[in-house]
Motif scaffolding. Structure first.
Motif, PDB file in Angstrom:
ATOM      1  N   LEU A   1      38.767  38.186  50.062  1.00 35.11           N
ATOM      2  CA  LEU A   1      37.741  37.245  49.651  1.00 35.11           C
ATOM      3  C   LEU A   1      38.403  36.072  48.938  1.00 35.11           C
ATOM      4  O   LEU A   1      39.403  36.246  48.235  1.00 35.11           O
TER       5      LEU A   1
ATOM      6  N   SER B   1      39.593  36.210  45.367  1.00 30.07           N
ATOM      7  CA  SER B   1      40.631  37.154  44.950  1.00 30.07           C
ATOM      8  C   SER B   1      41.918  36.467  44.504  1.00 30.07           C
ATOM      9  O   SER B   1      42.723  37.057  43.801  1.00 30.07           O
TER      10      SER B   1
ATOM     11  N   VAL C   1      38.827  41.893  46.078  1.00 25.52           N
ATOM     12  CA  VAL C   1      38.215  40.973  45.111  1.00 25.52           C
ATOM     13  C   VAL C   1      39.211  40.472  44.071  1.00 25.52           C
ATOM     14  O   VAL C   1      38.959  39.459  43.414  1.00 25.52           O
ATOM     15  N   ASP C   2      40.319  41.166  43.875  1.00 23.76           N
ATOM     16  CA  ASP C   2      41.348  40.659  42.962  1.00 23.76           C
ATOM     17  C   ASP C   2      42.699  41.057  43.541  1.00 23.76           C
ATOM     18  O   ASP C   2      42.872  42.188  43.997  1.00 23.76           O
TER      19      ASP C   2
ATOM     20  N   LEU D   1      37.210  38.953  36.718  1.00 27.69           N
ATOM     21  CA  LEU D   1      38.272  38.783  37.714  1.00 27.69           C
ATOM     22  C   LEU D   1      39.505  38.176  37.044  1.00 27.69           C
ATOM     23  O   LEU D   1      39.399  37.309  36.191  1.00 27.69           O
ATOM     24  N   LYS D   2      40.663  38.652  37.499  1.00 24.80           N
ATOM     25  CA  LYS D   2      41.903  38.245  36.851  1.00 24.80           C
ATOM     26  C   LYS D   2      42.412  36.905  37.392  1.00 24.80           C
ATOM     27  O   LYS D   2      42.874  36.060  36.643  1.00 24.80           O
ATOM     28  N   ASN D   3      42.341  36.709  38.696  1.00 25.31           N
ATOM     29  CA  ASN D   3      42.939  35.521  39.303  1.00 25.31           C
ATOM     30  C   ASN D   3      42.045  34.282  39.264  1.00 25.31           C
ATOM     31  O   ASN D   3      42.538  33.172  39.276  1.00 25.31           O
ATOM     32  N   ALA D   4      40.734  34.493  39.253  1.00 25.20           N
ATOM     33  CA  ALA D   4      39.823  33.353  39.266  1.00 25.20           C
ATOM     34  C   ALA D   4      39.864  32.637  37.918  1.00 25.20           C
ATOM     35  O   ALA D   4      40.107  33.245  36.889  1.00 25.20           O
TER      36      ALA D   4
ATOM     37  N   LEU E   1      29.025  39.138  42.874  1.00 30.24           N
ATOM     38  CA  LEU E   1      30.246  38.777  42.171  1.00 30.24           C
ATOM     39  C   LEU E   1      30.514  37.291  42.458  1.00 30.24           C
ATOM     40  O   LEU E   1      30.410  36.858  43.612  1.00 30.24           O
TER      41      LEU E   1
ATOM     42  N   PHE F   1      37.147  28.475  41.046  1.00 31.87           N
ATOM     43  CA  PHE F   1      38.482  27.883  40.926  1.00 31.87           C
ATOM     44  C   PHE F   1      38.331  26.380  40.733  1.00 31.87           C
ATOM     45  O   PHE F   1      37.501  25.752  41.373  1.00 31.87           O
TER      46      PHE F   1
ATOM     47  N   ARG G   1      30.473  28.650  48.536  1.00 31.54           N
ATOM     48  CA  ARG G   1      30.339  29.561  49.668  1.00 31.54           C
ATOM     49  C   ARG G   1      29.557  30.789  49.216  1.00 31.54           C
ATOM     50  O   ARG G   1      29.970  31.504  48.312  1.00 31.54           O
TER      51      ARG G   1
ATOM     52  N   HIS H   1      28.321  34.353  50.515  1.00 30.69           N
ATOM     53  CA  HIS H   1      28.724  35.252  51.592  1.00 30.69           C
ATOM     54  C   HIS H   1      28.257  36.665  51.296  1.00 30.69           C
ATOM     55  O   HIS H   1      28.340  37.134  50.168  1.00 30.69           O
TER      56      HIS H   1
ATOM     57  N   GLU I   1      29.936  36.323  46.310  1.00 31.39           N
ATOM     58  CA  GLU I   1      30.031  37.466  47.202  1.00 31.39           C
ATOM     59  C   GLU I   1      28.903  38.449  46.883  1.00 31.39           C
ATOM     60  O   GLU I   1      28.854  39.022  45.796  1.00 31.39           O
TER      61      GLU I   1
END
Lengths: 272, 244
Positions: A87, A90, A143-144, B36-39, B53, B57, B78, B80, B128
Motif C-alpha cells: 500500500l 507503507s 501497511v508499514d 504508522l512508522k513510515n508515514a 487506515l 506524506f 487515493r 482504496h 485504505e
C-alpha cells in the motif's frame, strides 16, 4: 524492496563492520528473526484474517472464501490464490498504479510457498466436479515497511488461513447454494513457514530489516513444512551463493522455521 | 449500492433503528492519531464496523513533475478498498466508485489545508478501507483530517464528516449499511465546525424541502460530535500523559 531508498554508504559500511564482529545493527544475533506478533480475526467480515508485525514491518491478510468455477484442467480441485500488495501508505517511495516487478515477485513467492507445501487440501474444496468449487483467496496488504516482506506476508497469510472458517455450499438445481450456519475450518495438511536470509559480504543473516535489506548482496527465501522438509525456494539479488552457503541456509530455514511454526500454532489456538 | 428492499424493518414502534440506535445517535466511533512508522502522519478510525487506515506524506516533491503548480501545493487523495473489506471479494484494481470518492474527499479537504504555503509540492493522502460497513467516505474524510493534522500540515480547520438520511419517513443521523441499502435517502456531509463551512455534500434519495433542511442541520450537528472526537484523538497522542 519498496524500491531502493538511498541508504548512505556509511550505514552500509557500519552494517558490514558490525557483521565482521558477529553483530547486527539492531543487536540481534545472525540467525535471529525479529519479534513476531500475530493478531488473528482483525477483520471480522473476512472468513479469516490476521494482522502481523515482524519488527516494524506490518501486514494485514484477509481471506475470502466463495464458490468459483474450477480451472478447465483441474475440475476436481478447489482454487487457492494468495496475493500481496504494497500500500502506498507503507513507505514514502511506494507509488500507486500497476505493481512493479519486485511486488509481483513478492506476491508469487508468497503464493508459491503456501501452494507448494499443499497447506490447503484443495481436493476437499469441490462442490460439484467440473462445475463448481470453493475458491480461497488470501489477500495481503503491507501497511508499514521495514524489510523482509516475504516472511511477513507468508506468516500473515498462513495465520489467516489457519483461523479461517469456511462456509458450506450444496449443489442444488445446477448452482451452489449456501448451507446456513454450517462453518468449518479449512482442510489443513501442514503449516508452511518461510524464512528469508540475506547475504552481506560473506555473512548470512536471518530476517533482514529495512536497512539490512538495502545493503544485501543476495537473498534466499526457503519455505519448510511441518515435517521439516523444504517445499519452496527463491533466490534473489545480484550476487551468488556457494554450495556450502546454500546448504547452511537450508538448515537455518528448518531450524528457525520450527520456532516460528510454534508461534503460528499458538495464534491458531488463540484465534479459534 | 444495491436494490432497495421494502421488507426490512428499519424503525420499530419505539423509534429504535435496526441496530438499536435512536434517531440522532451515531454508531460507536474510535479515532486514533498516528500508528504508522513510515508515514509523515497517520490515523486509524473505527466507525461502527468500518475500519479505515490513513497515511499522509508531504509536503514533498511532485512526481510526475508536470503536475506541480508554481503558485501552490497540490493535494492528492487515493481512497482504496481492500479485497477482503466487503462481502464478496473485491477486485483490487480501483473502481469508478473509488475514483469518484477519492475526488470528492480531495475537494472536501482542500479548503482546510493551507496548500498555498508549499508551492511546487504535493501532499498525498492514502486511505485504505480494511473493512466497510456503510458510510466509508465520511469515516475516511474524518480520519484523513486527523492524519493531515498528525503530519503537522498547516490547516485552517479539520473536516468532520457523518451522513444524515431518511428511513421510515424519519430524518436520522449516521446511516448504516442496511439503512443505506433499504432506506429512503442518504446524505453524507463534511463540515468544518470552526469555519462553519460545508465542504462535502452528496445526496441520493428523495426529500421534501423541509426534510432537506432538517437533514443538513442534523448532519452538521453530527459533524460537531465527530469533531470533538477528532480533537480528542490528537490530544491523546500529543498531550496524552499530561494532566493524568
Amino acid at each position: 524492496m519498496a524500491s531502493h531508498s538511498v541508504i548512505d554508504e556509511l550505514k552500509k559500511t557500519q552494517i558490514l563492520e558490525l557483521l565482521e564482529q558477529g553483530k547486527r545493527i539492531d543487536g540481534r544475533v545472525l540467525d535471529e528473526p525479529r519479534e513476531l506478533s500475530i493478531e488473528t480475526n482483525a477483520i471480522p467480515k473476512a472468513n479469516g484474517s490476521a494482522r502481523v508485525r515482524l519488527g516494524d514491518t506490518e501486514v494485514i491478510c484477509g481471506v475470502k472464501i466463495q464458490p468459483d468455477r474450477p480451472f478447465p484442467d483441474t475440475g476436481d480441485k478447489g482454487i487457492f490464490m494468495c496475493t500481496a500488495e504494497l500500500l502506498p501508505l507503507s513507505h514514502p517511495t511506494v507509488e500507486t498504479g500497476p505493481p512493479q516487478p519486485p511486488v509481483i515477485e513478492l506476491a508469487r513467492v508468497t503464493d508459491r510457498g503456501i501452494r507448494e507445501s499443499h497447506m490447503i487440501d484443495v481436493t476437499k474444496l469441490v462442490i460439484e466436479k467440473d462445475k463448481s468449487v470453493v475458491g480461497v483467496f488470501a489477500d495481503n496488504v503491507v501497511v508499514d515497511y521495514d524489510g523482509n516482506l516475504f516472511d511477513a506476508c507468508s506468516y500473515a497469510a498462513t495465520a489467516a488461513l489457519l483461523v479461517s472458517k469456511s462456509p458450506k455450499w450444496n449443489w442444488i438445481d445446477d448452482s451452489p447454494v449456501l448451507a446456513e450456519g454450517e462453518e468449518s475450518p479449512l482442510p489443513i495438511n501442514t503449516i508452511p513457514v518461510s524464512v528469508t536470509m540475506g547475504k552481506i559480504g560473506n555473512h548470512i543473516i536471518v530476517d533482514p530489516n529495512g536497512d539490512e535489506w538495502d545493503s544485501m548482496d543476495a537473498r534466499v527465501t526457503i519455505t519448510s513444512n511441518s515435517d521439516g522438509n523444504i517445499c519452496a525456494l527463491q533466490k534473489g539479488g545480484d550476487e551468488g551463493f556457494t554450495l556450502e552457503e546454500i546448504n547452511q541456509c537450508g538448515e537455518i530455514a528448518i531450524r528457525v522455521g520450527t520456532k516460528i511454526r510454534e508461534k503460528l500454532k499458538a495464534a491458531q489456538q488463540a484465534g479459534q | 449500492m444495491g436494490g432497495r428492499e421494502a421488507t426490512m424493518v428499519l424503525m420499530d414502534e419505539n423509534g429504535k433503528r435496526c441496530d438499536g440506535r435512536t434517531v440522532d445517535e451515531p454508531r460507536r466511533i474510535m479515532i486514533k492519531a498516528g500508528g504508522l512508522k513510515n508515514a509523515d502522519g497517520s490515523s486509524y478510525i473505527e466507525f461502527g464496523d468500518n475500519k479505515i487506515l490513513v497515511g499522509v506524506f508531504g509536503p514533498r516533491d511532485v512526481h510526475p513533475k508536470h503536475m506541480s503548480d508554481t503558485d501552490t501545493g497540490i493535494l492528492r487523495v487515493r481512497y482504496h478498498m481492500e479485497p477482503f473489506s466487503v462481502g464478496e471479494r473485491k477486485n483490487p484494481a480501483p473502481s469508478r466508485r473509488e475514483i469518484e470518492i477519492s475526488k470528492v474527499i480531495k475537494e472536501a479537504l482542500e479548503p482546510a489545508v493551507m496548500l498555498e504555503k508549499f508551492p511546487r509540492t504535493a501532499v498525498d493522502v492514502f486511505i485504505e478501507v480494511l473493512q466497510a460497513d456503510g458510510g466509508t467516505r465520511c469515516a475516511a474524510l474524518t480520519a484523513a483530517s486527523v492524519a493531515l493534522a498528525d503530519a503537522g500540515i498547516p490547516m485552517r480547520d479539520m473536516v468532520a464528516a457523518i451522513a444524515a438520511g431518511k428511513v421510515a419517513d424519519t430524518v436520522i443521523l449516521d446511516v448504516n449499511n442496511e439503512e443505506d441499502q433499504a432506506g429512503q435517502a442518504d446524505m453524507p456531509i463534511g463540515y468544518m465546525p470552526s469555519l462553519e463551512k460545508i465542504t462535502l455534500l452528496q445526496l441520493d434519495g428523495v426529500l421534501t424541502p423541509e426534510e432537506y433542511k432538517k437533514c443538513v442541520q442534523v448532519g452538521v450537528d453530527g459533524c460537531k460530535l465527530v469533531y470533538e472526537l477528532q480533537k480528542k484523538a490528537l490530544n491523546d497522542k500529543y498531550f496524552g500523559n499530561k494532566g493524568d
